[in-house]
Write a protein that holds these residues in place. Structure first.
Motif, PDB file in Angstrom:
ATOM      1  N   VAL A   1     -60.279   3.589 -39.077  1.00 18.53           N
ATOM      2  CA  VAL A   1     -59.972   2.787 -37.882  1.00 18.53           C
ATOM      3  C   VAL A   1     -59.546   1.381 -38.287  1.00 18.53           C
ATOM      4  CG1 VAL A   1     -60.993   1.685 -35.852  1.00 18.53           C
ATOM      5  CG2 VAL A   1     -61.441   4.114 -36.321  1.00 18.53           C
ATOM      6  N   PHE A   2     -60.291   0.780 -39.209  1.00 18.42           N
ATOM      7  CA  PHE A   2     -59.960  -0.556 -39.698  1.00 18.42           C
ATOM      8  C   PHE A   2     -58.543  -0.598 -40.267  1.00 18.42           C
ATOM      9  CE2 PHE A   2     -59.842  -3.137 -43.655  1.00 18.42           C
ATOM     10  CZ  PHE A   2     -59.854  -4.400 -43.090  1.00 18.42           C
ATOM     11  N   ARG A   3     -58.196   0.402 -41.073  1.00 16.92           N
ATOM     12  CA  ARG A   3     -56.851   0.455 -41.670  1.00 16.92           C
ATOM     13  C   ARG A   3     -55.774   0.566 -40.592  1.00 16.92           C
ATOM     14  NH1 ARG A   3     -53.587   4.820 -43.997  1.00 16.92           N
ATOM     15  NH2 ARG A   3     -52.291   3.987 -45.702  1.00 16.92           N
TER      16      ARG A   3
ATOM     17  N   LYS B   1     -53.075  -0.375 -29.792  1.00 16.33           N
ATOM     18  CA  LYS B   1     -52.072   0.411 -30.516  1.00 16.33           C
ATOM     19  C   LYS B   1     -52.739   1.379 -31.477  1.00 16.33           C
ATOM     20  CE  LYS B   1     -48.369  -3.048 -30.312  1.00 16.33           C
ATOM     21  NZ  LYS B   1     -47.502  -3.964 -31.093  1.00 16.33           N
ATOM     22  N   ALA B   2     -53.826   0.943 -32.108  1.00 18.33           N
ATOM     23  CA  ALA B   2     -54.551   1.826 -33.023  1.00 18.33           C
ATOM     24  C   ALA B   2     -55.136   3.014 -32.264  1.00 18.33           C
ATOM     25  CB  ALA B   2     -55.654   1.053 -33.734  1.00 18.33           C
ATOM     26  N   ALA B   3     -55.605   2.770 -31.028  1.00 19.00           N
ATOM     27  CA  ALA B   3     -56.155   3.856 -30.212  1.00 19.00           C
ATOM     28  C   ALA B   3     -55.101   4.914 -29.925  1.00 19.00           C
ATOM     29  CB  ALA B   3     -56.718   3.284 -28.915  1.00 19.00           C
TER      30      ALA B   3
ATOM     31  N   ILE C   1     -62.382   2.528 -30.650  1.00 21.86           N
ATOM     32  CA  ILE C   1     -61.884   1.697 -31.748  1.00 21.86           C
ATOM     33  C   ILE C   1     -62.786   0.484 -31.925  1.00 21.86           C
ATOM     34  CG2 ILE C   1     -59.971   0.221 -32.518  1.00 21.86           C
ATOM     35  CD1 ILE C   1     -59.295   3.142 -32.795  1.00 21.86           C
ATOM     36  N   SER C   2     -63.117  -0.168 -30.829  1.00 18.43           N
ATOM     37  CA  SER C   2     -63.950  -1.370 -30.888  1.00 18.43           C
ATOM     38  C   SER C   2     -65.331  -1.054 -31.449  1.00 18.43           C
ATOM     39  CB  SER C   2     -64.072  -1.985 -29.493  1.00 18.43           C
ATOM     40  OG  SER C   2     -62.792  -2.360 -28.992  1.00 18.43           O
ATOM     41  N   GLN C   3     -65.908   0.069 -31.059  1.00 18.12           N
ATOM     42  CA  GLN C   3     -67.226   0.458 -31.559  1.00 18.12           C
ATOM     43  C   GLN C   3     -67.194   0.698 -33.075  1.00 18.12           C
ATOM     44  OE1 GLN C   3     -68.443   3.849 -29.255  1.00 18.12           O
ATOM     45  NE2 GLN C   3     -68.441   2.710 -27.315  1.00 18.12           N
ATOM     46  N   SER C   4     -66.132   1.345 -33.548  1.00 16.50           N
ATOM     47  CA  SER C   4     -66.003   1.607 -34.989  1.00 16.50           C
ATOM     48  C   SER C   4     -65.909   0.302 -35.766  1.00 16.50           C
ATOM     49  CB  SER C   4     -64.779   2.478 -35.264  1.00 16.50           C
ATOM     50  OG  SER C   4     -64.955   3.781 -34.770  1.00 16.50           O
ATOM     51  N   LEU C   5     -65.143  -0.647 -35.220  1.00 18.22           N
ATOM     52  CA  LEU C   5     -65.014  -1.933 -35.899  1.00 18.22           C
ATOM     53  C   LEU C   5     -66.347  -2.672 -35.937  1.00 18.22           C
ATOM     54  CD1 LEU C   5     -61.566  -3.197 -34.554  1.00 18.22           C
ATOM     55  CD2 LEU C   5     -62.073  -2.207 -36.793  1.00 18.22           C
TER      56      LEU C   5
END
Length: 312
Positions: free
Chosen positions: A8-10, A20-22, A32-36
């Motif tokens: 996710v970070f990458r 956009k990552a989502a 995404i936010s939770q993973s970060l």
């Protein structure tokens, strides 16, 4: 392990935002936010600053990204090798060659392998990747090629290497060019013609320009290109003259391109590079032998093409 969080970070670092990552990963933005957040908690420092709804990477995030990319290059190499083994087995040869040798010379050498092993079932599966010298260097270093050929301007740190070939550059031109019956082209003659140049970063071009500067002349560059093959093609179409590796020029000389000696010694060298500490397979050793035999044959052929016509 935080493999998912690192992925996710990458993605966020690559595309620049969580939304956009989502989309890229097919998950929700909260995921995404939770993973970060989990990754930041594990790391013990902030990876992003949230400014006006956007994620701005910290210096620590940028430093971490460098290590993440290195890890992904290693994984890519493993995946590449797995696909190769699945498709070809171990009776294979992976070559990475820069264009000066890869476009015409290596195919000539490989034809010798076909001649000595006419049964297709008895021949190895060969992967020939024609790449820039920098890409050749990286492919061999990453273990994605059994050996490589690259120009001598590239660093060889981390690789086993030796000089494969060194030739003085030749001048190439259309058969009806006014210099076609000249035995040796002089700097002043070279400077008078529209010049088909290799790109400015090419080491041989830099050597040529320094030598011409010492002679008090300069080139009239008409076209720049990274490939000697392109110089030869354009010369055949009468766009100008150029100075190239004679191994590249030989293929075109057989089609009517005129090649002439240059009074300046502008060398073109090709380096053989190998992964460190990795012995060559019997297939690789034989192909290299055939390449050296081909090189010797090409040298003899070049001597014939360098002679001006007796009709002059």
């Amino acid at each position: 392990m935080l493999l998912r969080e690192i992925e996710v970070f990458r993605s966020v670092m690559s595309v620049g935002s969580a939304s956009k990552a989502a989309v890229l990963m097919g998950v929700t933005q909260p995921a995404i936010s939770q993973s970060l957040r989990r990754l930041e908690e594990a790391a013990g420092f902030a990876l992003f600053r949230r400014l006006r709804g956007r994620l701005q990477p910290t210096a620590e995030a940028r430093a971490l990204m460098i290590e993440v990319e290195r890890a992904y290059v290693g994984l890519s190499s493993i995946e590449h090798r797995m696909r190769s083994l699945k498709r070809y087995g171990v009776n294979t040869l992976r070559m990475a060659v820069y264009p000066a040798f890869g476009l015409t010379f290596v195919p000539r050498a490989l034809s010798r392998l076909v001649a000595e092993r006419p049964d297709a079932e008895g021949r190895p599966q060969i992967s020939l990747q024609v790449l820039s010298s920098r890409e050749v260097h990286d492919a061999v270093l990453a273990g994605q090629a059994d050996f490589g050929l690259m120009a001598d301007e590239m660093p060889t740190t981390g690789l086993e290497h030796s000089e494969f070939a060194r030739f003085p550059g030749v001048v190439v031109m259309h058969a009806k060019h006014r210099l076609a019956n000249t035995k040796t082209v002089q700097p002043s003659q070279l400077a008078e013609e529209p010049f088909l140049a290799l790109n400015p970063e090419d080491a041989s071009r830099r050597r040529l320009e320094r030598a011409l500067e010492d002679c008090g002349v300069s080139l009239k560059v008409a076209v720049e290109t990274p490939y000697a093959a392109s110089v030869c093609e354009m010369a055949m179409h009468g766009l100008g003259i150029g100075v190239v590796n004679p191994i590249t020029a030989l293929e075109y000389a057989q089609r009517g391109l005129v090649i002439r000696a240059l009074s300046l010694d502008i060398s073109f060298a090709g380096l053989l590079v190998l992964p460190p500490g990795q012995p060559l397979s019997s297939v690789a050793q034989r192909v290299l032998q055939l390449m050296r035999i081909q090189l010797a044959g090409d040298q003899k052929a070049l001597a014939t093409f360098l002679k001006p016509s007796s009709k002059s």
